[in-house]
Design an enzyme around this catalytic site. Sequence first.
Site, PDB file in Angstrom:
ATOM      1  N   HIS A 152       0.858  -1.044   0.061  1.00 43.22           N
ATOM      2  CA  HIS A 152       0.065  -0.025   0.059  1.00 43.22           C
ATOM      3  C   HIS A 152       0.846   1.185   0.030  1.00 43.22           C
ATOM      4  CE1 HIS A 152      -3.590   2.289   0.776  1.00 43.22           C
ATOM      5  NE2 HIS A 152      -2.897   3.079   1.524  1.00 43.22           N
ATOM      6  N   CYS A 153       0.832   1.875  -1.059  1.00 45.99           N
ATOM      7  CA  CYS A 153       1.833   3.224  -1.347  1.00 45.99           C
ATOM      8  C   CYS A 153       1.109   4.314  -0.626  1.00 45.99           C
ATOM      9  CB  CYS A 153       2.166   3.442  -2.818  1.00 45.99           C
ATOM     10  SG  CYS A 153       3.199   4.725  -3.078  1.00 45.99           S
ATOM     11  N   LYS A 154       1.610   4.847   0.444  1.00 44.05           N
ATOM     12  CA  LYS A 154       1.181   6.138   0.846  1.00 44.05           C
ATOM     13  C   LYS A 154       1.300   7.582   0.025  1.00 44.05           C
ATOM     14  CE  LYS A 154       2.137   4.388   5.682  1.00 44.05           C
ATOM     15  NZ  LYS A 154       2.703   4.688   7.013  1.00 44.05           N
ATOM     16  N   ASN A 157      -1.385   6.922  -2.192  1.00 43.76           N
ATOM     17  CA  ASN A 157      -2.568   6.755  -1.113  1.00 43.76           C
ATOM     18  C   ASN A 157      -3.528   5.720  -1.893  1.00 43.76           C
ATOM     19  OD1 ASN A 157      -4.541   7.502   0.801  1.00 43.76           O
ATOM     20  ND2 ASN A 157      -5.601   8.822  -0.013  1.00 43.76           N
ATOM     21  N   ASN A 158      -2.802   4.658  -2.388  1.00 41.51           N
ATOM     22  CA  ASN A 158      -3.694   3.704  -3.241  1.00 41.51           C
ATOM     23  C   ASN A 158      -2.888   2.357  -3.106  1.00 41.51           C
ATOM     24  OD1 ASN A 158      -5.735   2.423  -4.691  1.00 41.51           O
ATOM     25  ND2 ASN A 158      -4.956   3.018  -6.409  1.00 41.51           N
TER      26      ASN A 158
END
Length: 260
Positions: A152-154, A157-158
């Site tokens: 999950h890539c901050k 945000n996805n």
Amino acid sequence: MNTCNKPPNKTAPENLGEAVPEVQVQRARRNGWSLPLHIFQIIAWWLYLFFALVGFGILVPLLPRHWVPAGYICPGACFIYHLVVHLTAVSIDPADANVREKKYLGPLATFNRNQHSHVIENHHCNVCDVDVSTTSKHCGTCNKCVCGFDHHCKWLNNCVGERNYWLFVNSVLSAILGLGLLLLVACYVFVQFFVDPTMLRSDPHFDALKNHTHRWFVFLPAAPVETRASAILIMAGILILLGLLSVILLGHLLIFHIYL
């Protein structure tokens, strides 16, 4: 009439510790635009705007005249490509195909560890309540199963999964290339400022300031704004520091994914 010995009418348990806690409704996120936005996502957009504004509005116009077209085209192509793939990676819903077919944005089941040992059992997600592929994992942040889940890539945000993995890699790669080219421009301007600042004043607008070397223009040639020499140095220095930090972090991330 004496009513002191009558038991009072109660609407709540006598022992507050035995009160049933309110269960928060679980919902899933569709993509990187689903609220709430992450602070890292907001920082990423501010950094993009800063690099674009300072790089193409202040530093590139100060290059020697025969270098200016290359200064716009090479880093500009990288920045535009990064913008396209970044927006696409944020906008794609990486959920498992069966999850996407289901109306999963409504209230979801709450996972009960007393009934199930794992969220996904026998290729069935007990939260999404659908059968999922063997490569799918349930993301606790997005609260949905993602096919080919990587992480999950901050910053996006996805979730990064099978549907947007190569978009994510291209986003990182294009950011490194674009920032690397802008760093070359910024370093040239910063060094040339002390070696021979006249090399940076090739634009015709500087003809009116030949006797005022402390006065400079930014946002050339479309919207020239007069400023001081110190402002040019400060902006170039900040871009170099932030650019180096960003390239190091992005490079580490890219190498890590190539290794994986």
